[in-house]
Write an enzyme that holds these catalytic residues in place. Structure first.
Site, PDB file in Angstrom:
ATOM      1  N   ASP A   1      11.777   0.144  -4.970  1.00  0.00           N
ATOM      2  CA  ASP A   1      10.646   0.725  -5.719  1.00  0.00           C
ATOM      3  C   ASP A   1      10.995   2.134  -6.172  1.00  0.00           C
ATOM      4  OD1 ASP A   1       9.405   2.819  -3.609  1.00  0.00           O
ATOM      5  OD2 ASP A   1      10.184   1.084  -2.554  1.00  0.00           O
TER       6      ASP A   1
ATOM      7  N   ASP B   1       9.046   4.788  -5.463  1.00  0.00           N
ATOM      8  CA  ASP B   1       8.158   5.663  -4.712  1.00  0.00           C
ATOM      9  C   ASP B   1       6.995   6.077  -5.631  1.00  0.00           C
ATOM     10  OD1 ASP B   1       7.741   6.616  -2.057  1.00  0.00           O
ATOM     11  OD2 ASP B   1       8.074   8.638  -2.763  1.00  0.00           O
TER      12      ASP B   1
HETATM   13  N1  ADE Z   1      10.800   1.758   2.105  1.00  0.00           N
HETATM   14  C1  ADE Z   1      10.869   1.140   0.924  1.00  0.00           C
HETATM   15  N2  ADE Z   1      10.324   1.903  -0.064  1.00  0.00           N
HETATM   16  C2  ADE Z   1       9.902   3.048   0.530  1.00  0.00           C
HETATM   17  C3  ADE Z   1       9.279   4.224   0.067  1.00  0.00           C
HETATM   18  N3  ADE Z   1       8.971   4.371  -1.213  1.00  0.00           N
HETATM   19  N4  ADE Z   1       8.995   5.193   0.970  1.00  0.00           N
HETATM   20  C4  ADE Z   1       9.318   5.035   2.269  1.00  0.00           C
HETATM   21  N5  ADE Z   1       9.905   3.944   2.757  1.00  0.00           N
HETATM   22  C5  ADE Z   1      10.205   2.951   1.910  1.00  0.00           C
END
Ligand code: ADE
Length: 278
Positions: free
Chosen positions: A215, A217
């Site tokens: 992703d 974030d």
């Molecule tokens: N694990 C996978 N994506 C994450 C994110 N954006 N922040 C923290 N841990 C994660």
């Protein structure tokens, strides 16, 4: 002939299935620091002895703060592992890193708050002394390079280096936090690299990590922000790539002589440990 290697693998969903090992047998292990996240599976990959552990338990029941990192790492060492290859889902913190990419991380920034980061804590069953381990180079560069070469040869979208920022969780970051971490230059974000890599270094293991980007974030304009459904979906889709790298690299690791590297790591622990004196 050099030291015989044994490869520990700590994985997330999709990489904790016992069937990736031939002749896998479950072993319940107890440690001076309590029980690991799950039974350890001992078996082989292409004739190389391996031990598999699911970081959050096979049913994914243990949240990051409650993972018994000390028990997990101690159990791996106790079973004779020389190397620890781990996978971790992470968010991208920079343009140019996209869901589906793999990063071989070489640095971390610690934003955890509630984790014990040492085995040398003065408890009766802990190792003697106080260890001020150097963290200039937390990961095993030799093992990391091999992971990267394998990924590249397999044609995967893989980065050779990257800084992982580890948050406490279990919540994700606010947009403001995420933008701050982006401005710091960290490349990716997760909830488990700290203290796992630190503890592995304290027992002299060759530790390297494949971070699977799931992703963006929450720093990126126009994106909805990370959510668990997308993380799990993308992680499951891409963990087969991480598995390909592991299956390719493990026989290669076993062909090399690690005696000097392991000796250097062991000496680093001794040198950085202050023993009690009168
Ligand atoms: N694990 C996978 N994506 C994450 C994110 N954006 N922040 C923290 N841990 C994660």
């Amino acid at each position: 002939m050099g030291t015989k290697v044994k490869i520990g693998i700590i994985g997330g969903s999709g990489l904790s299935k016992p069937d990736i090992l031939k002749g896998g047998e479950e072993k319940e292990v107890n440690t001076p620091f309590g029980k690991p996240s799950d039974a350890l599976i001992c078996g082989e990959i292409e004739g190389v002895p391996c031990v598999l552990l699911s970081r959050h338990g096979r049913g994914h029941t243990i949240m990051p703060t409650n993972v018994n990192f000390r028990a997990n790492i101690w159990a791996m060492k106790e079973l004779g592992c020389t190397h620890l290859l781990v996978t971790t889902a992470c968010g991208s913190l920079q343009e140019g890193m996209h869901p589906g990419d793999i990063v071989v991380i070489d640095q971390f920034i610690d934003r955890t708050q509630k984790r014990i980061q040492t085995f040398f804590d003065g408890a009766p069953l802990s190792p003697l002394g106080i260890c001020h381990m150097s963290m200039a180079d937390p990961f095993c560069s030799r093992t990391s390079k091999m992971l990267y070469e394998s990924g590249k040869n397999l044609g995967l979208s893989i980065r050779e280096t990257g800084t992982m920022l580890t948050i406490e969780g279990p919540r994700f970051s606010s947009r403001a936090e995420s933008k701050l971490f982006n401005s710091w230059g960290a490349h990716c974000i997760n909830m488990t690299t700290v203290p796992e890599v630190i503890l592995a270094k304290e027992v002299g293991l060759c530790y390297a990590a494949l971070a699977l980007v799931t992703d963006y974030d929450s720093w990126r304009e126009g994106e909805e922000g990370v959510n668990v459904e997308n993380v799990m979906k993308i992680f499951k889709q891409n963990s087969s790539n991480a598995l390909k790298v592991l299956l390719d690299v493990i026989p290669k690791i076993a062909k090399e002589d690690w005696t000097k590297t392991l000796e250097d790591y062991k000496n680093a622990v001794t040198m950085n440990t202050l023993l009690p004196h009168s």
